[in-house]
Motif scaffolding. Structure first.
Motif, PDB file in Angstrom:
ATOM      1  N   MET A  13       0.835  -1.186   0.000  1.00 14.11           N
ATOM      2  CA  MET A  13       0.000   0.000   0.000  1.00 14.11           C
ATOM      3  C   MET A  13       0.876   1.244   0.000  1.00 14.11           C
ATOM      4  O   MET A  13       0.598   2.186  -0.717  1.00 14.11           O
ATOM      5  CB  MET A  13      -0.927  -0.031   1.213  1.00 14.11           C
ATOM      6  CG  MET A  13      -1.839   1.149   1.274  1.00 14.11           C
ATOM      7  SD  MET A  13      -3.063   1.036   2.576  1.00 14.11           S
ATOM      8  CE  MET A  13      -2.226   1.839   3.902  1.00 14.11           C
ATOM      9  N   GLY A  14       1.920   1.320   0.802  1.00 21.18           N
ATOM     10  CA  GLY A  14       2.876   2.406   0.732  1.00 21.18           C
ATOM     11  C   GLY A  14       2.389   3.756   1.206  1.00 21.18           C
ATOM     12  O   GLY A  14       2.687   4.758   0.571  1.00 21.18           O
ATOM     13  N   ILE A  15       1.672   3.827   2.310  1.00 22.73           N
ATOM     14  CA  ILE A  15       1.237   5.115   2.861  1.00 22.73           C
ATOM     15  C   ILE A  15       2.284   5.597   3.853  1.00 22.73           C
ATOM     16  O   ILE A  15       2.719   4.844   4.711  1.00 22.73           O
ATOM     17  CB  ILE A  15      -0.134   4.995   3.560  1.00 22.73           C
ATOM     18  CG1 ILE A  15      -1.214   4.569   2.583  1.00 22.73           C
ATOM     19  CG2 ILE A  15      -0.505   6.291   4.269  1.00 22.73           C
ATOM     20  CD1 ILE A  15      -1.503   5.573   1.486  1.00 22.73           C
ATOM     21  N   SER A  16       2.678   6.851   3.735  1.00 23.19           N
ATOM     22  CA  SER A  16       3.602   7.422   4.710  1.00 23.19           C
ATOM     23  C   SER A  16       2.970   8.657   5.331  1.00 23.19           C
ATOM     24  O   SER A  16       2.204   9.375   4.690  1.00 23.19           O
ATOM     25  CB  SER A  16       4.945   7.757   4.055  1.00 23.19           C
ATOM     26  OG  SER A  16       4.777   8.737   3.061  1.00 23.19           O
ATOM     27  N   ILE A  17       3.312   8.878   6.588  1.00 23.89           N
ATOM     28  CA  ILE A  17       2.831  10.038   7.333  1.00 23.89           C
ATOM     29  C   ILE A  17       4.015  10.974   7.500  1.00 23.89           C
ATOM     30  O   ILE A  17       5.087  10.549   7.923  1.00 23.89           O
ATOM     31  CB  ILE A  17       2.293   9.629   8.724  1.00 23.89           C
ATOM     32  CG1 ILE A  17       1.229   8.540   8.609  1.00 23.89           C
ATOM     33  CG2 ILE A  17       1.774  10.859   9.481  1.00 23.89           C
ATOM     34  CD1 ILE A  17      -0.019   8.923   7.861  1.00 23.89           C
ATOM     35  N   ARG A  18       3.826  12.238   7.161  1.00 25.84           N
ATOM     36  CA  ARG A  18       4.900  13.212   7.322  1.00 25.84           C
ATOM     37  C   ARG A  18       4.311  14.560   7.699  1.00 25.84           C
ATOM     38  O   ARG A  18       3.123  14.821   7.481  1.00 25.84           O
ATOM     39  CB  ARG A  18       5.741  13.324   6.060  1.00 25.84           C
ATOM     40  CG  ARG A  18       4.987  13.852   4.857  1.00 25.84           C
ATOM     41  CD  ARG A  18       5.924  14.164   3.706  1.00 25.84           C
ATOM     42  NE  ARG A  18       5.199  14.565   2.529  1.00 25.84           N
ATOM     43  CZ  ARG A  18       4.654  15.759   2.322  1.00 25.84           C
ATOM     44  NH1 ARG A  18       4.737  16.694   3.247  1.00 25.84           N
ATOM     45  NH2 ARG A  18       4.006  16.036   1.210  1.00 25.84           N
ATOM     46  N   MET A  19       5.169  15.416   8.250  1.00 23.97           N
ATOM     47  CA  MET A  19       4.746  16.766   8.603  1.00 23.97           C
ATOM     48  C   MET A  19       4.409  17.522   7.315  1.00 23.97           C
ATOM     49  O   MET A  19       5.137  17.423   6.323  1.00 23.97           O
ATOM     50  CB  MET A  19       5.840  17.487   9.385  1.00 23.97           C
ATOM     51  CG  MET A  19       5.368  18.788  10.011  1.00 23.97           C
ATOM     52  SD  MET A  19       6.651  19.612  10.998  1.00 23.97           S
ATOM     53  CE  MET A  19       6.795  18.473  12.355  1.00 23.97           C
ATOM     54  N   ALA A  20       3.331  18.251   7.344  1.00 25.73           N
ATOM     55  CA  ALA A  20       2.917  19.013   6.168  1.00 25.73           C
ATOM     56  C   ALA A  20       3.840  20.206   5.951  1.00 25.73           C
ATOM     57  O   ALA A  20       4.431  20.737   6.886  1.00 25.73           O
ATOM     58  CB  ALA A  20       1.481  19.497   6.346  1.00 25.73           C
ATOM     59  N   THR A  21       3.940  20.608   4.700  1.00 26.12           N
ATOM     60  CA  THR A  21       4.668  21.824   4.345  1.00 26.12           C
ATOM     61  C   THR A  21       3.673  22.798   3.726  1.00 26.12           C
ATOM     62  O   THR A  21       2.539  22.424   3.389  1.00 26.12           O
ATOM     63  CB  THR A  21       5.785  21.549   3.328  1.00 26.12           C
ATOM     64  OG1 THR A  21       5.188  21.213   2.063  1.00 26.12           O
ATOM     65  CG2 THR A  21       6.709  20.430   3.795  1.00 26.12           C
ATOM     66  N   VAL A  22       4.105  24.010   3.533  1.00 25.62           N
ATOM     67  CA  VAL A  22       3.238  25.010   2.927  1.00 25.62           C
ATOM     68  C   VAL A  22       2.804  24.570   1.525  1.00 25.62           C
ATOM     69  O   VAL A  22       1.705  24.896   1.083  1.00 25.62           O
ATOM     70  CB  VAL A  22       3.913  26.407   2.932  1.00 25.62           C
ATOM     71  CG1 VAL A  22       5.076  26.462   1.972  1.00 25.62           C
ATOM     72  CG2 VAL A  22       2.907  27.511   2.651  1.00 25.62           C
TER      73      VAL A  22
END
Length: 135
Positions: free
Chosen positions: A1-10
């Motif tokens: 599936m390959g879902i990653s969670i990361r901090m959002a950027t502008v």
């Protein structure tokens, strides 16, 4: 599936807004996303698929605490967070993505801002979305 969670950027804000428009009846102007990004950047997280497409997000904030207001028993209200918006595209639901987004946002609230708890207001028609907080 390959879902990653990361901090959002502008640069993620337009995709976050688009996800909001597709998923939720409560929609926000772009300036509201910018306000969150400028004020609480560590509380905005996105989920992206293997093709780097945003498939979900959490928009959170720290509640403004008035130092003169008192909570229960005359003690100051504790520092706490609030989930402003949480959305996952319908095509990616039931995979634990919302849980991962919530947990990451809550960890940051606790670690960076010493939040004692997090609130999430849910419409009665969406009661199935209630999440068990980790804080």
């Amino acid at each position: 599936m390959g879902i990653s969670i990361r901090m959002a950027t502008v640069h993620d804000l337009p995709a976050m807004q688009q996800t909001n428009l597709w998923c939720l009846p409560e929609n926000y102007q772009m300036k509201y996303y910018f306000y969150h990004m400028l004020t609480w950047p560590q509380l905005l997280w996105v989920a992206e698929d293997a093709k780097a497409k945003i498939v979900g997000y959490v928009l959170a904030k720290l509640e403004e605490v008035d130092s003169t207001s008192n909570g229960k028993n005359g003690t100051p209200d504790p520092v706490h967070g609030h989930i402003t918006s949480l959305a996952v595209l319908r095509t990616h639901r039931k995979r634990g993505i919302a849980t991962m987004l919530m947990q990451q946002s809550q960890r940051e609230m606790e670690k960076v801002m010493q939040a004692e708890y997090v609130s999430l207001h849910v419409r009665k028609v969406r009661i199935f979305l209630i999440y068990d907080p980790i804080l």
